[in-house]
Design a protein around this motif. Sequence first.
Motif, PDB file in Angstrom:
ATOM      1  N   GLY A   9      11.903  -4.801   3.062  1.00 52.30           N
ATOM      2  CA  GLY A   9      10.344  -5.204   2.622  1.00 52.30           C
ATOM      3  C   GLY A   9       9.423  -4.908   3.441  1.00 52.30           C
ATOM      4  O   GLY A   9       9.483  -3.870   4.362  1.00 52.30           O
ATOM      5  N   HIS A  10       7.676  -5.126   2.835  1.00 45.82           N
ATOM      6  CA  HIS A  10       7.080  -5.007   3.620  1.00 45.82           C
ATOM      7  C   HIS A  10       5.800  -6.114   3.804  1.00 45.82           C
ATOM      8  O   HIS A  10       5.056  -5.394   4.771  1.00 45.82           O
ATOM      9  N   GLU A  11       6.200  -7.035   3.727  1.00 44.61           N
ATOM     10  CA  GLU A  11       6.027  -8.624   3.985  1.00 44.61           C
ATOM     11  C   GLU A  11       6.509  -8.942   5.349  1.00 44.61           C
ATOM     12  O   GLU A  11       7.315  -9.013   5.437  1.00 44.61           O
ATOM     13  N   LEU A  31       0.138 -17.243  15.163  1.00 46.76           N
ATOM     14  CA  LEU A  31       0.925 -17.110  14.275  1.00 46.76           C
ATOM     15  C   LEU A  31       0.194 -15.701  13.615  1.00 46.76           C
ATOM     16  O   LEU A  31      -1.367 -15.981  13.160  1.00 46.76           O
ATOM     17  N   VAL A  32       1.147 -14.318  13.480  1.00 48.46           N
ATOM     18  CA  VAL A  32      -0.337 -13.370  12.609  1.00 48.46           C
ATOM     19  C   VAL A  32       0.735 -12.799  11.476  1.00 48.46           C
ATOM     20  O   VAL A  32       2.293 -13.464  11.029  1.00 48.46           O
ATOM     21  N   THR A  33       0.565 -11.800  10.754  1.00 45.29           N
ATOM     22  CA  THR A  33       0.924 -10.936   9.680  1.00 45.29           C
ATOM     23  C   THR A  33      -0.647  -9.765  10.415  1.00 45.29           C
ATOM     24  O   THR A  33      -0.988  -9.707  10.913  1.00 45.29           O
ATOM     25  N   ALA A  34       0.454  -8.312   9.143  1.00 44.71           N
ATOM     26  CA  ALA A  34      -0.971  -7.455   9.327  1.00 44.71           C
ATOM     27  C   ALA A  34      -0.591  -7.140   8.240  1.00 44.71           C
ATOM     28  O   ALA A  34       0.198  -7.304   6.584  1.00 44.71           O
ATOM     29  N   GLU A  35      -1.454  -6.062   7.742  1.00 41.58           N
ATOM     30  CA  GLU A  35      -1.835  -5.225   6.631  1.00 41.58           C
ATOM     31  C   GLU A  35      -0.930  -3.962   6.966  1.00 41.58           C
ATOM     32  O   GLU A  35      -1.004  -3.473   7.315  1.00 41.58           O
ATOM     33  N   VAL A  36      -0.596  -4.559   5.563  1.00 37.26           N
ATOM     34  CA  VAL A  36       0.598  -3.438   5.442  1.00 37.26           C
ATOM     35  C   VAL A  36       0.733  -1.886   4.586  1.00 37.26           C
ATOM     36  O   VAL A  36       1.444  -1.571   4.308  1.00 37.26           O
ATOM     37  N   PHE A  50     -10.760   1.241  -5.096  1.00 35.30           N
ATOM     38  CA  PHE A  50      -9.460   1.457  -5.489  1.00 35.30           C
ATOM     39  C   PHE A  50      -8.411   1.575  -4.422  1.00 35.30           C
ATOM     40  O   PHE A  50      -8.107   3.005  -4.888  1.00 35.30           O
ATOM     41  N   HIS A  51      -8.505   0.738  -3.170  1.00 27.09           N
ATOM     42  CA  HIS A  51      -7.870   1.420  -2.477  1.00 27.09           C
ATOM     43  C   HIS A  51      -6.862   1.339  -2.575  1.00 27.09           C
ATOM     44  O   HIS A  51      -5.954   2.377  -2.242  1.00 27.09           O
ATOM     45  N   GLY A  52      -5.277   0.865  -3.568  1.00 27.20           N
ATOM     46  CA  GLY A  52      -4.132   0.452  -3.930  1.00 27.20           C
ATOM     47  C   GLY A  52      -3.879   1.884  -4.485  1.00 27.20           C
ATOM     48  O   GLY A  52      -2.825   1.472  -4.740  1.00 27.20           O
ATOM     49  N   HIS A  53      -5.050   2.956  -4.762  1.00 27.18           N
ATOM     50  CA  HIS A  53      -4.427   4.213  -5.552  1.00 27.18           C
ATOM     51  C   HIS A  53      -4.893   5.430  -5.169  1.00 27.18           C
ATOM     52  O   HIS A  53      -5.425   6.513  -5.642  1.00 27.18           O
ATOM     53  N   CYS A  54      -4.950   4.718  -3.854  1.00 24.24           N
ATOM     54  CA  CYS A  54      -5.735   5.927  -2.940  1.00 24.24           C
ATOM     55  C   CYS A  54      -4.832   7.399  -3.142  1.00 24.24           C
ATOM     56  O   CYS A  54      -3.565   7.606  -3.370  1.00 24.24           O
ATOM     57  N   GLU A  55      -4.676   9.055  -3.425  1.00 26.63           N
ATOM     58  CA  GLU A  55      -4.160  10.066  -2.901  1.00 26.63           C
ATOM     59  C   GLU A  55      -3.570   9.908  -1.778  1.00 26.63           C
ATOM     60  O   GLU A  55      -2.710  10.307  -2.136  1.00 26.63           O
ATOM     61  N   SER A  56      -3.596   9.963  -0.984  1.00 23.87           N
ATOM     62  CA  SER A  56      -3.227   9.131   0.643  1.00 23.87           C
ATOM     63  C   SER A  56      -2.766   8.205   0.676  1.00 23.87           C
ATOM     64  O   SER A  56      -2.154   7.702   1.935  1.00 23.87           O
ATOM     65  N   PHE A  57      -3.026   7.254  -0.100  1.00 22.25           N
ATOM     66  CA  PHE A  57      -1.511   6.192   0.126  1.00 22.25           C
ATOM     67  C   PHE A  57      -0.470   5.361   1.102  1.00 22.25           C
ATOM     68  O   PHE A  57       0.664   6.305   0.245  1.00 22.25           O
ATOM     69  N   GLU A  58      -0.249   4.686   1.765  1.00 24.62           N
ATOM     70  CA  GLU A  58       0.969   4.678   2.443  1.00 24.62           C
ATOM     71  C   GLU A  58       1.125   3.195   2.295  1.00 24.62           C
ATOM     72  O   GLU A  58       0.068   2.305   2.756  1.00 24.62           O
ATOM     73  N   GLN A  59       2.259   2.440   2.543  1.00 27.23           N
ATOM     74  CA  GLN A  59       2.359   1.310   2.871  1.00 27.23           C
ATOM     75  C   GLN A  59       4.071   0.701   3.629  1.00 27.23           C
ATOM     76  O   GLN A  59       4.878   1.459   3.355  1.00 27.23           O
ATOM     77  N   LEU A  60       3.964   0.154   4.592  1.00 28.14           N
ATOM     78  CA  LEU A  60       4.548   0.426   5.507  1.00 28.14           C
ATOM     79  C   LEU A  60       6.246  -0.836   4.900  1.00 28.14           C
ATOM     80  O   LEU A  60       5.524  -1.359   4.241  1.00 28.14           O
TER      81      LEU A  60
END
Length: 63
Positions: A9-11, A31-36, A50-60
């Motif tokens: 997972g990623h969250e 208590l912490v979380t991170a931008e994934v 529209f960052h979620g559609h970036c040409e270079s988008f990556e998701q941890l």
Amino acid sequence: MRVSRTSTGHEFSGEVVETGADADLFDEGDLVTAEVTNYCGRCQICRQGFHGHCESFEQLGFQ
């Protein structure tokens, strides 16, 4: 059946257990979380917000 010791997972979230001498944003026990997501911020799609559609988008967790 094979059992994985890796959490998929990623969250995620956690608790800060130790900080370095120069740490000033977090304290032990916070208590912490991170931008994934990672996006370029420069392509036309990012500039339109529209960052979620970036040409270079990556998701941890999904690379």
